[in-house]
Design a protein around this motif. Sequence first.
Motif, PDB file in Angstrom:
ATOM      1  N   ARG A 110     -13.818  44.640  39.272  1.00  0.00           N
ATOM      2  CA  ARG A 110     -14.283  43.707  40.312  1.00  0.00           C
ATOM      3  C   ARG A 110     -14.554  44.463  41.614  1.00  0.00           C
ATOM      4  O   ARG A 110     -15.552  44.215  42.291  1.00  0.00           O
ATOM      5  CB  ARG A 110     -13.238  42.611  40.555  1.00  0.00           C
ATOM      6  CG  ARG A 110     -13.671  41.580  41.602  1.00  0.00           C
ATOM      7  CD  ARG A 110     -12.580  40.571  41.906  1.00  0.00           C
ATOM      8  NE  ARG A 110     -12.988  39.639  42.950  1.00  0.00           N
ATOM      9  CZ  ARG A 110     -13.569  38.465  42.721  1.00  0.00           C
ATOM     10  NH1 ARG A 110     -13.798  38.067  41.489  1.00  0.00           N
ATOM     11  NH2 ARG A 110     -13.925  37.676  43.728  1.00  0.00           N
ATOM     12  N   LEU A 169     -17.968  44.580  43.870  1.00  0.00           N
ATOM     13  CA  LEU A 169     -18.009  44.212  45.295  1.00  0.00           C
ATOM     14  C   LEU A 169     -18.614  45.340  46.130  1.00  0.00           C
ATOM     15  O   LEU A 169     -19.397  45.094  47.054  1.00  0.00           O
ATOM     16  CB  LEU A 169     -16.598  43.860  45.791  1.00  0.00           C
ATOM     17  CG  LEU A 169     -15.953  42.619  45.146  1.00  0.00           C
ATOM     18  CD1 LEU A 169     -14.526  42.423  45.660  1.00  0.00           C
ATOM     19  CD2 LEU A 169     -16.785  41.370  45.414  1.00  0.00           C
ATOM     20  N   LYS A 172     -22.297  45.338  45.720  1.00  0.00           N
ATOM     21  CA  LYS A 172     -22.929  44.307  46.554  1.00  0.00           C
ATOM     22  C   LYS A 172     -23.017  44.785  48.001  1.00  0.00           C
ATOM     23  O   LYS A 172     -24.043  44.626  48.660  1.00  0.00           O
ATOM     24  CB  LYS A 172     -22.140  42.996  46.474  1.00  0.00           C
ATOM     25  CG  LYS A 172     -22.260  42.325  45.105  1.00  0.00           C
ATOM     26  CD  LYS A 172     -21.433  41.062  45.029  1.00  0.00           C
ATOM     27  CE  LYS A 172     -22.146  39.904  45.689  1.00  0.00           C
ATOM     28  NZ  LYS A 172     -21.532  38.614  45.362  1.00  0.00           N
ATOM     29  N   GLN A 173     -21.931  45.384  48.477  1.00  0.00           N
ATOM     30  CA  GLN A 173     -21.933  45.882  49.860  1.00  0.00           C
ATOM     31  C   GLN A 173     -23.013  46.940  50.069  1.00  0.00           C
ATOM     32  O   GLN A 173     -23.571  47.069  51.142  1.00  0.00           O
ATOM     33  CB  GLN A 173     -20.570  46.480  50.209  1.00  0.00           C
ATOM     34  CG  GLN A 173     -19.485  45.441  50.410  1.00  0.00           C
ATOM     35  CD  GLN A 173     -18.121  46.047  50.707  1.00  0.00           C
ATOM     36  OE1 GLN A 173     -17.857  47.200  50.358  1.00  0.00           O
ATOM     37  NE2 GLN A 173     -17.250  45.281  51.310  1.00  0.00           N
ATOM     38  N   GLY A 233     -25.838  47.087  48.616  1.00  0.00           N
ATOM     39  CA  GLY A 233     -27.190  46.580  48.428  1.00  0.00           C
ATOM     40  C   GLY A 233     -27.676  46.586  46.996  1.00  0.00           C
ATOM     41  O   GLY A 233     -28.864  46.399  46.729  1.00  0.00           O
ATOM     42  N   LEU A 265     -28.206  45.167  53.336  1.00  0.00           N
ATOM     43  CA  LEU A 265     -26.833  45.199  52.856  1.00  0.00           C
ATOM     44  C   LEU A 265     -26.210  43.813  52.975  1.00  0.00           C
ATOM     45  O   LEU A 265     -26.390  43.111  53.967  1.00  0.00           O
ATOM     46  CB  LEU A 265     -26.020  46.221  53.657  1.00  0.00           C
ATOM     47  CG  LEU A 265     -26.513  47.670  53.553  1.00  0.00           C
ATOM     48  CD1 LEU A 265     -25.543  48.606  54.260  1.00  0.00           C
ATOM     49  CD2 LEU A 265     -26.698  48.098  52.106  1.00  0.00           C
ATOM     50  N   GLU A 266     -25.487  43.454  51.936  1.00  0.00           N
ATOM     51  CA  GLU A 266     -24.911  42.112  51.862  1.00  0.00           C
ATOM     52  C   GLU A 266     -23.508  42.124  52.459  1.00  0.00           C
ATOM     53  O   GLU A 266     -22.754  43.074  52.255  1.00  0.00           O
ATOM     54  CB  GLU A 266     -24.834  41.715  50.376  1.00  0.00           C
ATOM     55  CG  GLU A 266     -24.515  40.278  50.123  1.00  0.00           C
ATOM     56  CD  GLU A 266     -24.541  39.968  48.614  1.00  0.00           C
ATOM     57  OE1 GLU A 266     -23.971  38.951  48.227  1.00  0.00           O
ATOM     58  OE2 GLU A 266     -25.115  40.761  47.853  1.00  0.00           O
ATOM     59  N   VAL A 289     -19.976  41.144  52.191  1.00  0.00           N
ATOM     60  CA  VAL A 289     -19.204  40.790  51.003  1.00  0.00           C
ATOM     61  C   VAL A 289     -17.724  40.702  51.364  1.00  0.00           C
ATOM     62  O   VAL A 289     -17.189  41.585  52.041  1.00  0.00           O
ATOM     63  CB  VAL A 289     -19.379  41.874  49.911  1.00  0.00           C
ATOM     64  CG1 VAL A 289     -18.557  41.529  48.687  1.00  0.00           C
ATOM     65  CG2 VAL A 289     -20.848  42.009  49.537  1.00  0.00           C
ATOM     66  N   ASP A 290     -17.102  39.613  50.936  1.00  0.00           N
ATOM     67  CA  ASP A 290     -15.652  39.513  51.095  1.00  0.00           C
ATOM     68  C   ASP A 290     -14.989  40.324  49.994  1.00  0.00           C
ATOM     69  O   ASP A 290     -15.243  40.084  48.812  1.00  0.00           O
ATOM     70  CB  ASP A 290     -15.198  38.053  50.997  1.00  0.00           C
ATOM     71  CG  ASP A 290     -15.654  37.262  52.205  1.00  0.00           C
ATOM     72  OD1 ASP A 290     -15.746  37.861  53.291  1.00  0.00           O
ATOM     73  OD2 ASP A 290     -15.934  36.059  52.050  1.00  0.00           O
ATOM     74  N   PHE A 291     -14.161  41.280  50.392  1.00  0.00           N
ATOM     75  CA  PHE A 291     -13.487  42.114  49.398  1.00  0.00           C
ATOM     76  C   PHE A 291     -12.231  41.366  48.967  1.00  0.00           C
ATOM     77  O   PHE A 291     -11.125  41.665  49.416  1.00  0.00           O
ATOM     78  CB  PHE A 291     -13.163  43.477  50.031  1.00  0.00           C
ATOM     79  CG  PHE A 291     -13.250  44.598  49.043  1.00  0.00           C
ATOM     80  CD1 PHE A 291     -14.484  45.159  48.716  1.00  0.00           C
ATOM     81  CD2 PHE A 291     -12.115  45.084  48.431  1.00  0.00           C
ATOM     82  CE1 PHE A 291     -14.574  46.181  47.801  1.00  0.00           C
ATOM     83  CE2 PHE A 291     -12.201  46.114  47.511  1.00  0.00           C
ATOM     84  CZ  PHE A 291     -13.431  46.660  47.187  1.00  0.00           C
ATOM     85  N   ASP A 292     -12.414  40.395  48.094  1.00  0.00           N
ATOM     86  CA  ASP A 292     -11.288  39.534  47.761  1.00  0.00           C
ATOM     87  C   ASP A 292     -11.039  39.471  46.250  1.00  0.00           C
ATOM     88  O   ASP A 292     -11.914  39.779  45.442  1.00  0.00           O
ATOM     89  CB  ASP A 292     -11.494  38.123  48.318  1.00  0.00           C
ATOM     90  CG  ASP A 292     -12.702  37.439  47.683  1.00  0.00           C
ATOM     91  OD1 ASP A 292     -13.490  38.128  47.004  1.00  0.00           O
ATOM     92  OD2 ASP A 292     -12.847  36.224  47.853  1.00  0.00           O
ATOM     93  N   PHE A 293      -9.827  39.037  45.909  1.00  0.00           N
ATOM     94  CA  PHE A 293      -9.396  38.934  44.511  1.00  0.00           C
ATOM     95  C   PHE A 293      -8.670  37.596  44.350  1.00  0.00           C
ATOM     96  O   PHE A 293      -7.441  37.534  44.310  1.00  0.00           O
ATOM     97  CB  PHE A 293      -8.476  40.121  44.162  1.00  0.00           C
ATOM     98  CG  PHE A 293      -9.137  41.450  44.386  1.00  0.00           C
ATOM     99  CD1 PHE A 293      -9.806  42.081  43.347  1.00  0.00           C
ATOM    100  CD2 PHE A 293      -9.132  42.049  45.640  1.00  0.00           C
ATOM    101  CE1 PHE A 293     -10.450  43.290  43.553  1.00  0.00           C
ATOM    102  CE2 PHE A 293      -9.770  43.260  45.857  1.00  0.00           C
ATOM    103  CZ  PHE A 293     -10.430  43.882  44.807  1.00  0.00           C
TER     104      PHE A 293
END
Lengths: 214, 178
Positions: free
Chosen positions: A154, A158, A161-162, A164, B3-4, B6-10
Amino acid sequence: MSTRYTVEIKDRHDGGKAVNAHVVRDVDLPTIRIAQGEWSIWLGRAEMDAENRHGLHVPHDIKNAHLHWNWEAKAIHAQASIGLLMEFMGVELDGTMQGLMWLQKQEAGSAMLMPGKAQGQPTSYIHYLAVAHWNAREVVVNPRYSRVGSILLRAAILVSKQEGHKGAIALHSHPQADSWYSAKCGMTDHGPDPAYDDLHYFTMSPNQAKAFLV
Amino acid sequence: MTLEKVDFDFPSSWLQKCDALEDGACFTAGALSLDGLASRMAEFVKSPFVSQYLLVALGTLVHQQRVEKGLSIDKLATDAEVDVGDLSLLEANGKNFLGIESRKIEHIEFEPRQIFNLAKVLDLPVIALNKLAGLTAANDSDLYGEAVRFAASSKGTDHLSSHERNVLKDFIRLLAKE
């Protein structure tokens, strides 16, 4: 500098009790060196312990493979290359790494660092991913902490995504892990890659990543 | 490329889904041998991509060492017999580390004599300077990695911070070993 994110993993040896671990981004070389030492020492001790209560079953090739899986050397290679485009990540519990991953945040000029079928693809590439020996199904009958592999995957999505790449990732899997990446994670299996030890090449598209993250 | 954020979450719900996914799973990815990686690294350090980084590091080095020695760019150009325009472009590259990604790096070709003169005037090791300038092959991933770190640490101003000064000294010490 390392960044940490709290995450719950489960201790199978304690009835599946949830424990607070951390996802660590930008793991540094000394930490990797310590982790490698801990993993190797654990494996050496476990092998010598004939009455291993965790039911250790270390096939000789697997054991040798793990011992030779030199994370420190990997880290040095990564640092020597474009450090800004590479990242080591780990899942840490009480100061011990429970799993490690080396991710390349693919950029045009660094494409040639990616092996075989992955070369030049617009994706973040997982060079290496492994859980600690005591969490590895191929090493112990009853692995201790669960969720570590999923969490690292995961985290890779992520980062993609960061960076791009919309969650697109790729990796070359070990034969024992092929079914997890295809059947459980929904990645596409492109078959064996002759340019990379015939390991199967897997990709996860942005849509597949979206489904995995839900 | 956008660039997006993004929440670095789980999230817990996702972690619970993993419990079912992971039953009996192995996760290992990547070759056990480092041979392939080593050979790809060897090819990589010879690539044009790397040459750009080395050239940027050379620009940073020349700029910082010139500032340290209290030389104007005109004075350095005269003493080293280098065109002041080329020198300005070189130093501008050094101030534009992030420009590598946006292809704003000017490629400048120096003659061996000019690099020798620059090394002499700035008191820098000529062998390493030749590698940074692309005049001799830099088949050395350590030099490349250090050059990238050095260039990335520069703020590109005409006044060096104590941190920049320390990084500069370390880099020159490393170059002397080349």
